[in-house]
Design a protein around this motif. Structure first.
Motif, mmCIF file in Angstrom:
data_model
loop_
_atom_site.group_PDB
_atom_site.id
_atom_site.type_symbol
_atom_site.label_atom_id
_atom_site.label_comp_id
_atom_site.label_asym_id
_atom_site.label_seq_id
_atom_site.Cartn_x
_atom_site.Cartn_y
_atom_site.Cartn_z
ATOM 1 N N ALA A 10 41.885 -62.210 -54.966
ATOM 2 C CA ALA A 10 41.407 -60.890 -54.548
ATOM 3 C C ALA A 10 42.530 -59.859 -54.586
ATOM 4 O O ALA A 10 42.365 -58.764 -55.133
ATOM 5 C CB ALA A 10 40.802 -60.966 -53.157
ATOM 6 N N MET A 11 43.676 -60.201 -54.032
ATOM 7 C CA MET A 11 44.796 -59.264 -54.001
ATOM 8 C C MET A 11 45.322 -58.981 -55.401
ATOM 9 O O MET A 11 45.617 -57.829 -55.742
ATOM 10 C CB MET A 11 45.914 -59.801 -53.107
ATOM 11 C CG MET A 11 45.536 -59.838 -51.649
ATOM 12 S SD MET A 11 46.818 -60.585 -50.626
ATOM 13 C CE MET A 11 47.751 -59.118 -50.227
ATOM 14 N N GLU A 12 45.422 -60.011 -56.212
ATOM 15 C CA GLU A 12 45.922 -59.829 -57.583
ATOM 16 C C GLU A 12 45.024 -58.865 -58.356
ATOM 17 O O GLU A 12 45.514 -57.948 -59.018
ATOM 18 C CB GLU A 12 45.988 -61.181 -58.290
ATOM 19 C CG GLU A 12 46.491 -61.097 -59.709
ATOM 20 C CD GLU A 12 46.544 -62.467 -60.373
ATOM 21 O OE1 GLU A 12 46.221 -62.537 -61.571
ATOM 22 O OE2 GLU A 12 46.909 -63.449 -59.703
ATOM 23 N N ARG A 13 43.711 -59.069 -58.267
ATOM 24 C CA ARG A 13 42.804 -58.184 -59.001
ATOM 25 C C ARG A 13 42.853 -56.763 -58.443
ATOM 26 O O ARG A 13 42.915 -55.789 -59.196
ATOM 27 C CB ARG A 13 41.369 -58.714 -58.959
ATOM 28 C CG ARG A 13 40.392 -57.844 -59.707
ATOM 29 C CD ARG A 13 40.802 -57.696 -61.156
ATOM 30 N NE ARG A 13 39.873 -56.847 -61.889
ATOM 31 C CZ ARG A 13 40.206 -56.151 -62.965
ATOM 32 N NH1 ARG A 13 41.420 -56.223 -63.460
ATOM 33 N NH2 ARG A 13 39.324 -55.401 -63.567
ATOM 34 N N ALA A 14 42.826 -56.625 -57.125
ATOM 35 C CA ALA A 14 42.837 -55.295 -56.513
ATOM 36 C C ALA A 14 44.093 -54.521 -56.897
ATOM 37 O O ALA A 14 44.019 -53.322 -57.174
ATOM 38 C CB ALA A 14 42.728 -55.411 -55.001
ATOM 39 N N GLU A 15 45.219 -55.187 -56.938
ATOM 40 C CA GLU A 15 46.481 -54.506 -57.227
ATOM 41 C C GLU A 15 46.618 -54.067 -58.679
ATOM 42 O O GLU A 15 47.380 -53.159 -58.975
ATOM 43 C CB GLU A 15 47.652 -55.388 -56.801
ATOM 44 C CG GLU A 15 47.743 -55.481 -55.294
ATOM 45 C CD GLU A 15 48.746 -56.485 -54.774
ATOM 46 O OE1 GLU A 15 49.454 -57.125 -55.585
ATOM 47 O OE2 GLU A 15 48.812 -56.644 -53.543
#
Length: 131
Positions: A10-15
């Motif tokens: 989730a964090m990787e995609r959001a960033e």
């Protein structure tokens, strides 16, 4: 998918989404991802491993009926938000697609001059794309 992997994906995609910014408006216990000041993803920094994101109401119903690890949005409008829980029904690609769609839903509501991308074409994979 375990909690650590769910949050990492989730964090990787959001960033990597254009114009995405991480903030902590609710204190250090929550990472909140916004685009042009509008929330599209919430991640509590506790041991639950859940993530909450925007979803089209029709999609939200279908997703909750199809995937055991997708439930109504935690502390959010249950019609427009879903929460992903760690569990066997989630895979990396699905999580990435859902976060991209959450982002697109927010971007399409922004005035055209403030949009970092065209939501009509962003994130849509073409047939000839080798990825």
């Amino acid at each position: 998918m375990d909690a650590t992997r769910l949050i990492a994906v989730a964090m990787e995609r959001a960033e990597e989404l254009p114009g995405s910014e991480r903030e902590n408006p609710f204190g250090p216990e929550w990472d909140v991802y916004k685009v042009r000041g509008k929330v599209f993803l919430l991640i509590p920094l506790d041991d639950t491993g859940r993530v909450t994101l925007k979803s089209h109401p029709d999609d939200a119903v279908a997703l909750r009926e199809t995937f055991a690890d997708i439930v109504p949005g935690y502390h959010m409008n249950k019609k427009h938000w879903i929460t992903l829980l760690p569990g066997p029904s989630l895979e990396d690609e699905l999580v990435t697609e859902l976060i991209t769609e959450s982002y697109r839903l927010v971007v399409e509501k922004l005035p055209k001059a403030r949009r970092p991308v065209d939501p009509a074409v962003f994130g849509i994979r073409r047939e000839d794309d080798p990825r």
